[in-house]
Design a protein around this motif. Structure first.
Motif, mmCIF file in Angstrom:
data_model
loop_
_atom_site.group_PDB
_atom_site.id
_atom_site.type_symbol
_atom_site.label_atom_id
_atom_site.label_comp_id
_atom_site.label_asym_id
_atom_site.label_seq_id
_atom_site.Cartn_x
_atom_site.Cartn_y
_atom_site.Cartn_z
ATOM 1 N N ALA A 349 2.454 -7.743 -62.238
ATOM 2 C CA ALA A 349 1.333 -7.456 -61.320
ATOM 3 C C ALA A 349 1.653 -7.371 -59.843
ATOM 4 C CB ALA A 349 0.033 -7.956 -61.386
ATOM 5 N N GLU A 350 2.571 -8.670 -59.463
ATOM 6 C CA GLU A 350 3.083 -8.941 -58.390
ATOM 7 C C GLU A 350 3.943 -7.937 -57.802
ATOM 8 O OE1 GLU A 350 4.865 -12.549 -58.169
ATOM 9 O OE2 GLU A 350 3.433 -13.965 -59.088
ATOM 10 N N ARG A 351 4.582 -7.230 -58.579
ATOM 11 C CA ARG A 351 5.542 -6.161 -58.066
ATOM 12 C C ARG A 351 4.876 -4.907 -57.804
ATOM 13 N NH1 ARG A 351 10.572 -5.914 -61.921
ATOM 14 N NH2 ARG A 351 11.148 -3.985 -60.765
ATOM 15 N N THR A 352 3.424 -4.669 -58.050
ATOM 16 C CA THR A 352 2.912 -3.540 -57.662
ATOM 17 C C THR A 352 2.237 -3.706 -55.914
ATOM 18 O OG1 THR A 352 0.660 -4.498 -58.046
ATOM 19 C CG2 THR A 352 1.820 -3.321 -59.890
ATOM 20 N N PHE A 353 2.471 -4.753 -55.575
ATOM 21 C CA PHE A 353 1.926 -5.097 -54.160
ATOM 22 C C PHE A 353 0.683 -4.476 -53.732
ATOM 23 C CE2 PHE A 353 6.601 -5.232 -54.253
ATOM 24 C CZ PHE A 353 6.926 -6.317 -53.187
ATOM 25 N N GLY A 354 -0.411 -4.641 -55.106
ATOM 26 C CA GLY A 354 -1.547 -4.342 -54.512
ATOM 27 C C GLY A 354 -2.058 -2.718 -54.795
ATOM 28 N N ARG A 355 -0.901 -1.863 -54.788
ATOM 29 C CA ARG A 355 -1.022 -0.512 -54.861
ATOM 30 C C ARG A 355 -1.229 0.077 -56.188
ATOM 31 N NH1 ARG A 355 4.529 1.251 -51.629
ATOM 32 N NH2 ARG A 355 3.715 3.131 -52.229
ATOM 33 N N PRO A 356 -2.268 1.068 -56.031
ATOM 34 C CA PRO A 356 -2.559 1.765 -57.368
ATOM 35 C C PRO A 356 -1.323 2.316 -58.336
ATOM 36 C CG PRO A 356 -4.122 2.271 -55.698
ATOM 37 C CD PRO A 356 -3.059 1.675 -55.169
ATOM 38 N N ALA A 357 -1.359 2.489 -59.363
ATOM 39 C CA ALA A 357 -0.505 3.172 -60.255
ATOM 40 C C ALA A 357 -0.750 4.679 -60.141
ATOM 41 C CB ALA A 357 -0.618 2.853 -61.895
ATOM 42 N N PRO A 358 0.438 5.425 -60.301
ATOM 43 C CA PRO A 358 1.745 5.086 -60.440
ATOM 44 C C PRO A 358 2.582 5.124 -59.077
ATOM 45 C CG PRO A 358 1.361 7.366 -60.770
ATOM 46 C CD PRO A 358 0.343 6.818 -60.274
ATOM 47 N N HIS A 359 2.015 4.767 -58.022
ATOM 48 C CA HIS A 359 2.579 4.901 -56.695
ATOM 49 C C HIS A 359 2.772 3.616 -56.125
ATOM 50 C CE1 HIS A 359 0.392 8.675 -57.062
ATOM 51 N NE2 HIS A 359 1.614 9.213 -56.865
ATOM 52 N N ASN A 360 3.338 2.813 -57.117
ATOM 53 C CA ASN A 360 3.960 1.467 -56.419
ATOM 54 C C ASN A 360 5.259 0.953 -57.085
ATOM 55 O OD1 ASN A 360 3.778 0.105 -59.110
ATOM 56 N ND2 ASN A 360 1.694 0.393 -58.793
ATOM 57 N N PRO A 361 6.034 0.208 -56.334
ATOM 58 C CA PRO A 361 7.501 -0.184 -56.765
ATOM 59 C C PRO A 361 7.664 -0.330 -58.234
ATOM 60 C CG PRO A 361 7.066 -1.256 -54.703
ATOM 61 C CD PRO A 361 5.763 -0.805 -55.470
ATOM 62 N N LEU A 362 6.613 -0.940 -58.955
ATOM 63 C CA LEU A 362 6.931 -1.357 -60.356
ATOM 64 C C LEU A 362 6.959 -0.042 -61.223
ATOM 65 C CD1 LEU A 362 7.036 -3.263 -62.609
ATOM 66 C CD2 LEU A 362 4.493 -3.358 -62.918
ATOM 67 N N TRP A 363 5.977 0.865 -60.960
ATOM 68 C CA TRP A 363 6.025 2.268 -61.651
ATOM 69 C C TRP A 363 7.409 3.051 -61.324
ATOM 70 C CZ3 TRP A 363 2.608 4.656 -65.051
ATOM 71 C CH2 TRP A 363 1.735 3.861 -65.725
ATOM 72 N N THR A 364 7.667 3.113 -60.053
ATOM 73 C CA THR A 364 8.992 3.759 -59.640
ATOM 74 C C THR A 364 10.076 3.205 -60.239
ATOM 75 O OG1 THR A 364 8.097 4.356 -57.500
ATOM 76 C CG2 THR A 364 10.398 4.451 -57.597
ATOM 77 N N CYS A 365 10.239 1.907 -60.456
ATOM 78 C CA CYS A 365 11.496 1.416 -60.957
ATOM 79 C C CYS A 365 11.452 1.739 -62.645
ATOM 80 C CB CYS A 365 11.296 -0.123 -60.801
ATOM 81 S SG CYS A 365 12.830 -1.185 -61.539
ATOM 82 N N ALA A 366 10.379 1.560 -63.477
ATOM 83 C CA ALA A 366 10.364 2.076 -64.674
ATOM 84 C C ALA A 366 10.658 3.350 -64.954
ATOM 85 C CB ALA A 366 8.823 1.860 -65.291
ATOM 86 N N ALA A 367 10.240 4.254 -64.100
ATOM 87 C CA ALA A 367 10.694 5.680 -64.282
ATOM 88 C C ALA A 367 12.122 5.805 -64.040
ATOM 89 C CB ALA A 367 9.630 6.582 -63.367
#
Length: 437
Positions: A349-367
């Motif tokens: 969750a720390e890698r989302t930086f509080g930004r909603p899915a899928p527009h956060n670094p965690l989702w971008t990295c996964a894709a």
């Protein structure tokens, strides 16, 4: 579409008799209908497929051939609901199932029947998240899709690609009960959004467009994200899920205003549903408009009475869809596996930086990078292992547990995904070597 709760994603067309809705009514309707809370009991799956030429898949299928094939399919008795997507993709949506085994058996039998009909016409179902050869081309012509295309074109080409060249495996699980804990709706809502990147990464299967690598292992997820936060974004995860989704629905942009006279639908710019209620222009919105509005929102987790997980690419092979269905079911419906998954993905969750899915670094990295990301890889190994241990407790057959074990060994343990196989074949690289550099 599959509906574990037995509810619909649209409202009763007769309810309200076309009367205008207020903001308070919308909040109450969305909270009550989009989240059917109770002990998790049912499961469903929606499997989308590209339809290609059986022997020469790089040749485009003419609209006439698709229409003839789908006309033949409409005469076939199926337990699942068969629908066609704007680009001609085919979707089967299972009825609510009381068990994983029942769900798999129903969909597998329906797919066998569909494949037999298509094969007679020289066509085949293809499990890819994004068409690797063909560009977007509309097959369906209707006011809904004309309006959708007009609306999505305002943000670039991603909308047409999403509509016409993408396919997925969408797993549907019950929203959960109102009590706290692994099977409660608050935990399941949170888990779906944090487990989502892991599912994107593990099942990425769309690295190509126009026959060439895009630089993303899930190009499908890339296009979905690029249609914009207003259309594809989730609400923030702080607070109560039902209230958060009600606000999200009210503050989301209206895609179109429907008309009954056969003319083209209006496509307003920068008009939220909340603003439409307040302005009452071009006409006051009704409950039916709200029901339709909810179908034009495409977040990675969409509440429709149940939770619809929409982030998984279509999978290779006739039965590839079974693995994401089984893994997701185990991680949501087995309390022990669900608790393990929760503890595993919580640090992400720390890698989302509080930004909603899928527009956060965690989702971008996964894709983009899949399981090449170390943290996603470690989390995937832990979650797949927990799912594999849970499947016998859910009554899964040895065939299903064997398929999950094989996927864990072939892909997850090696930080790979199906997209890597496609890239290997394209480049002629030996299995196991990273071809993304």
């Amino acid at each position: 579409m599959s509906d574990p709760s037995g509810s619909s994603n649209t409202y009763d067309g007769g309810t309200g008799h076309g009367s205008a809705v207020t903001e308070a009514e919308v909040e109450a309707l969305v909270r009550g209908i989009c989240f059917k809370t109770g002990p998790p009991r049912l499961l469903g799956v929606e499997v989308e497929w590209l339809v290609h030429e059986l022997r020469q898949p790089r040749l485009p299928v003419t609209p006439e051939r698709l229409e003839a094939a789908y006309a033949a399919l409409r005469t076939v008795p199926l337990s699942s609901t068969l629908t066609v997507e704007p680009g001609g993709q085919l979707e089967l949506s299972s009825p609510p199932a009381a068990s994983l085994t029942e769900c798999i058996g129903t969909v597998r039998a329906d797919l066998d029947a569909v494949r037999a009909v298509l094969a007679r016409d020289g066509l085949a179902l293809v499990g890819l998240g994004h068409d690797p050869w063909h560009g977007p081309r509309r097959f369906l012509r209707a006011p809904r899709y004309d309006a959708m295309e007009t609306c999505l074109d305002r943000t670039g080409t991603a909308g047409r690609r999403m509509m016409c060249t993408s396919a997925s495996v969408q797993v549907c699980v019950d929203a959960g009960h109102t009590e706290p804990g692994p099977l409660g709706h608050v935990r399941r809502w949170w888990l779906a959004h944090l487990l989502g990147p892991l599912l994107v990464a593990a099942f990425a299967n769309s690295p190509l467009s126009a026959g060439r690598p895009t630089g993303w292992l899930s190009t499908r997820q890339l296009w979905w994200a690029r249609i914009g936060a207003g259309r594809a974004g989730a609400p923030t995860l702080d607070g109560e899920p039902r209230a958060a989704w009600a606000r999200r629905a009210l503050d989301a942009p209206v895609m179109c205003v429907r008309r009954d006279d056969g003319g083209p639908w209006d496509v307003p710019e920068d008009l939220t549903f909340r603003e439409w209620i307040r302005s009452r222009a071009p006409r006051p919105p009704t409950r039916e408009d709200l029901g339709y509005h909810l179908t034009t929102l495409f977040p990675p987790v969409r509440p429709r009475g149940h939770l619809e997980l929409r982030m998984i690419d279509a999978q290779p092979g006739d039965d590839g869809w079974i693995v994401p269905l089984a893994v997701t079911a185990a991680l949501f419906d087995d309390p022990e596996a669900s608790e393990t998954a929760y503890r595993t993905v919580k640090p992400l969750a720390e890698r989302t930086f509080g930004r909603p899915a899928p527009h956060n670094p965690l989702w971008t990295c996964a894709a983009r990078d899949g399981l090449a990301d170390r943290e996603l890889h470690e989390a995937a190994v832990a979650c797949f292992t927990a799912a594999l241990e849970a499947l016998p407790r859910l009554g899964a057959t040895p065939e299903v547990t064997g398929a999950v074990a094989a996927f864990l060994d072939r892909y997850v343990a090696r930080a790979r995904c199906p997209a890597d196989d496609l890239l290997d074949r394209l480049s002629g690289t030996a299995h196991g070597k990273d071809v993304r550099t």
